[in-house]
Scaffold this motif. Structure first.
Motif, PDB file in Angstrom:
ATOM      1  N   ARG A  57      -7.470  -1.980 -37.164  1.00  0.00           N
ATOM      2  CA  ARG A  57      -8.614  -1.696 -36.200  1.00  0.00           C
ATOM      3  C   ARG A  57      -8.354  -2.028 -34.827  1.00  0.00           C
ATOM      4  O   ARG A  57      -8.864  -1.341 -33.970  1.00  0.00           O
ATOM      5  CB  ARG A  57      -9.998  -2.446 -36.774  1.00  0.00           C
ATOM      6  CG  ARG A  57     -10.924  -2.444 -35.951  1.00  0.00           C
ATOM      7  CD  ARG A  57     -12.327  -3.211 -36.537  1.00  0.00           C
ATOM      8  NE  ARG A  57     -12.784  -2.499 -37.771  1.00  0.00           N
ATOM      9  CZ  ARG A  57     -13.531  -1.496 -37.895  1.00  0.00           C
ATOM     10  NH1 ARG A  57     -14.061  -1.017 -36.883  1.00  0.00           N
ATOM     11  NH2 ARG A  57     -13.880  -0.891 -38.998  1.00  0.00           N
ATOM     12  N   TRP A  58      -7.795  -3.305 -34.416  1.00  0.00           N
ATOM     13  CA  TRP A  58      -7.469  -3.748 -33.518  1.00  0.00           C
ATOM     14  C   TRP A  58      -5.983  -3.584 -32.626  1.00  0.00           C
ATOM     15  O   TRP A  58      -5.910  -4.002 -31.525  1.00  0.00           O
ATOM     16  CB  TRP A  58      -7.889  -5.423 -33.347  1.00  0.00           C
ATOM     17  CG  TRP A  58      -9.103  -5.456 -33.795  1.00  0.00           C
ATOM     18  CD1 TRP A  58      -9.732  -5.946 -34.927  1.00  0.00           C
ATOM     19  CD2 TRP A  58     -10.526  -5.337 -33.166  1.00  0.00           C
ATOM     20  NE1 TRP A  58     -10.778  -5.984 -35.004  1.00  0.00           N
ATOM     21  CE2 TRP A  58     -11.508  -5.782 -34.046  1.00  0.00           C
ATOM     22  CE3 TRP A  58     -10.817  -4.899 -31.646  1.00  0.00           C
ATOM     23  CZ2 TRP A  58     -12.925  -5.687 -33.565  1.00  0.00           C
ATOM     24  CZ3 TRP A  58     -12.208  -4.482 -31.520  1.00  0.00           C
ATOM     25  CH2 TRP A  58     -13.437  -5.016 -32.287  1.00  0.00           C
ATOM     26  N   GLY A  59      -5.091  -3.396 -33.557  1.00  0.00           N
ATOM     27  CA  GLY A  59      -3.739  -3.339 -32.887  1.00  0.00           C
ATOM     28  C   GLY A  59      -2.976  -4.672 -33.160  1.00  0.00           C
ATOM     29  O   GLY A  59      -3.488  -5.380 -33.676  1.00  0.00           O
ATOM     30  N   GLU A  60      -1.781  -4.597 -32.579  1.00  0.00           N
ATOM     31  CA  GLU A  60      -1.134  -5.936 -32.752  1.00  0.00           C
ATOM     32  C   GLU A  60      -1.606  -6.894 -31.825  1.00  0.00           C
ATOM     33  O   GLU A  60      -1.936  -6.856 -30.651  1.00  0.00           O
ATOM     34  CB  GLU A  60       0.439  -5.651 -32.215  1.00  0.00           C
ATOM     35  CG  GLU A  60       0.977  -4.644 -33.052  1.00  0.00           C
ATOM     36  CD  GLU A  60       1.300  -5.239 -34.424  1.00  0.00           C
ATOM     37  OE1 GLU A  60       1.700  -6.543 -34.500  1.00  0.00           O
ATOM     38  OE2 GLU A  60       1.384  -4.618 -35.459  1.00  0.00           O
ATOM     39  N   LEU A  61      -2.064  -8.099 -32.415  1.00  0.00           N
ATOM     40  CA  LEU A  61      -2.279  -9.497 -31.740  1.00  0.00           C
ATOM     41  C   LEU A  61      -1.377 -10.596 -32.435  1.00  0.00           C
ATOM     42  O   LEU A  61      -1.052 -10.408 -33.593  1.00  0.00           O
ATOM     43  CB  LEU A  61      -3.750  -9.762 -32.179  1.00  0.00           C
ATOM     44  CG  LEU A  61      -4.926  -9.045 -31.346  1.00  0.00           C
ATOM     45  CD1 LEU A  61      -6.269  -9.557 -31.663  1.00  0.00           C
ATOM     46  CD2 LEU A  61      -4.650  -9.221 -29.763  1.00  0.00           C
ATOM     47  N   PRO A  62      -0.828 -11.398 -31.730  1.00  0.00           N
ATOM     48  CA  PRO A  62      -0.297 -12.561 -32.442  1.00  0.00           C
ATOM     49  C   PRO A  62      -1.093 -13.293 -33.434  1.00  0.00           C
ATOM     50  O   PRO A  62      -2.330 -13.017 -33.583  1.00  0.00           O
ATOM     51  CB  PRO A  62      -0.372 -13.586 -31.347  1.00  0.00           C
ATOM     52  CG  PRO A  62      -0.844 -12.843 -29.968  1.00  0.00           C
ATOM     53  CD  PRO A  62      -1.604 -11.818 -30.367  1.00  0.00           C
ATOM     54  N   THR A  63      -0.345 -13.582 -34.616  1.00  0.00           N
ATOM     55  CA  THR A  63      -0.790 -14.153 -35.481  1.00  0.00           C
ATOM     56  C   THR A  63      -1.345 -15.631 -35.215  1.00  0.00           C
ATOM     57  O   THR A  63      -2.362 -15.919 -35.702  1.00  0.00           O
ATOM     58  CB  THR A  63       0.087 -14.244 -36.646  1.00  0.00           C
ATOM     59  OG1 THR A  63       0.931 -13.024 -37.147  1.00  0.00           O
ATOM     60  CG2 THR A  63      -0.313 -15.287 -37.852  1.00  0.00           C
ATOM     61  N   ALA A  64      -0.489 -16.371 -34.389  1.00  0.00           N
ATOM     62  CA  ALA A  64      -0.847 -17.598 -33.894  1.00  0.00           C
ATOM     63  C   ALA A  64      -0.103 -18.068 -32.769  1.00  0.00           C
ATOM     64  O   ALA A  64       1.185 -17.993 -33.036  1.00  0.00           O
ATOM     65  CB  ALA A  64      -0.878 -18.720 -35.101  1.00  0.00           C
ATOM     66  N   VAL A  65      -0.502 -18.622 -31.948  1.00  0.00           N
ATOM     67  CA  VAL A  65       0.237 -19.002 -30.631  1.00  0.00           C
ATOM     68  C   VAL A  65      -0.297 -19.994 -29.943  1.00  0.00           C
ATOM     69  O   VAL A  65      -1.593 -20.406 -29.856  1.00  0.00           O
ATOM     70  CB  VAL A  65       0.428 -17.657 -29.533  1.00  0.00           C
ATOM     71  CG1 VAL A  65       1.253 -16.497 -29.976  1.00  0.00           C
ATOM     72  CG2 VAL A  65      -0.885 -17.384 -29.038  1.00  0.00           C
ATOM     73  N   PRO A  66       0.582 -20.946 -29.344  1.00  0.00           N
ATOM     74  CA  PRO A  66       0.057 -21.887 -28.792  1.00  0.00           C
ATOM     75  C   PRO A  66      -0.676 -21.558 -27.353  1.00  0.00           C
ATOM     76  O   PRO A  66      -0.463 -20.588 -26.721  1.00  0.00           O
ATOM     77  CB  PRO A  66       1.527 -22.812 -27.970  1.00  0.00           C
ATOM     78  CG  PRO A  66       2.686 -22.174 -28.953  1.00  0.00           C
ATOM     79  CD  PRO A  66       2.131 -20.692 -29.375  1.00  0.00           C
ATOM     80  N   VAL A  67      -1.858 -22.105 -27.238  1.00  0.00           N
ATOM     81  CA  VAL A  67      -2.774 -21.976 -26.162  1.00  0.00           C
ATOM     82  C   VAL A  67      -2.069 -22.000 -24.890  1.00  0.00           C
ATOM     83  O   VAL A  67      -2.312 -21.068 -24.065  1.00  0.00           O
ATOM     84  CB  VAL A  67      -3.951 -22.958 -26.185  1.00  0.00           C
ATOM     85  CG1 VAL A  67      -4.646 -22.779 -25.050  1.00  0.00           C
ATOM     86  CG2 VAL A  67      -4.867 -22.813 -27.441  1.00  0.00           C
ATOM     87  N   ASP A  68      -1.121 -22.692 -24.474  1.00  0.00           N
ATOM     88  CA  ASP A  68      -0.522 -22.673 -23.386  1.00  0.00           C
ATOM     89  C   ASP A  68       0.520 -21.792 -23.056  1.00  0.00           C
ATOM     90  O   ASP A  68       1.101 -21.637 -22.027  1.00  0.00           O
ATOM     91  CB  ASP A  68      -0.017 -24.480 -22.944  1.00  0.00           C
ATOM     92  CG  ASP A  68       1.258 -24.657 -24.096  1.00  0.00           C
ATOM     93  OD1 ASP A  68       1.516 -24.023 -24.809  1.00  0.00           O
ATOM     94  OD2 ASP A  68       1.561 -25.718 -23.945  1.00  0.00           O
TER      95      ASP A  68
END
Length: 163
Positions: A57-68
């Motif tokens: 639906r949204w395309g590639e987004l990171p699975t989990a990434v550091p906020v910084d």
């Protein structure tokens, strides 16, 4: 309807962050016995076997990434901007209802006025896009700043939710 929400969780690794994020999302869909369903279901962006949610639906987004990280800052900004925009949209509807409708019309939910009042006061659900590791909605900037300041290693985990 679908939307992307974000969990801010403390973790040492991407796998730990994803697991912690899934715990948050499970609480929001009522998968845990002590939780109440806010959303119908969720799909994280590590899942490949869906054709209607997540990456499909949204395309590639990171699975989990550091906020910084750069990606983390982008996701955080998306979540916070969506929260602000939805709050402002509903607040404008509330102000308009107060100016233009009688008490009885508001009570009858004319023009979905009561719905807008409810959305302005919501602690979770379709008007809240950021959640802490306890599945509590982050509703104002000071609350977000406190979460960001109190954490040693903070990760952001996106999920597609249906409501």
């Amino acid at each position: 309807m679908h939307m992307v929400i974000y969990a801010l969780v403390e973790a040492s690794t991407e796998n730990e962050a994803l697991a912690a994020g899934k715990t948050v999302f499970n609480r929001l869909v009522g998968s845990e016995s002590h939780s109440c369903a806010v959303f119908d279901y969720f799909v994280t962006f590590d899942e490949e076997d869906t054709s209607v949610a997540g990456k499909a639906r949204w395309g590639e987004l990171p699975t989990a990434v550091p906020v910084d990280s750069d990606d983390g800052q982008d996701l955080l900004e998306r979540g916070w901007q969506a929260t602000e925009e939805e709050f402002e949209r509903n607040l404008d509807r509330v102000k308009e209802a107060i100016d233009e409708l009688s008490d009885e019309e508001i009570m009858r939910n004319e023009d979905l006025a009561r719905h807008a009042f409810h959305q302005v006061g919501a602690y979770d659900g379709p008007t809240v896009f950021l959640y802490n590791e306890y599945a509590n909605g982050i509703r104002h900037r000071e609350q977000l700043d406190r979460v960001l300041e109190e954490s040693e290693i903070l990760w952001i985990v996106p999920a597609d939710v249906h409501f």
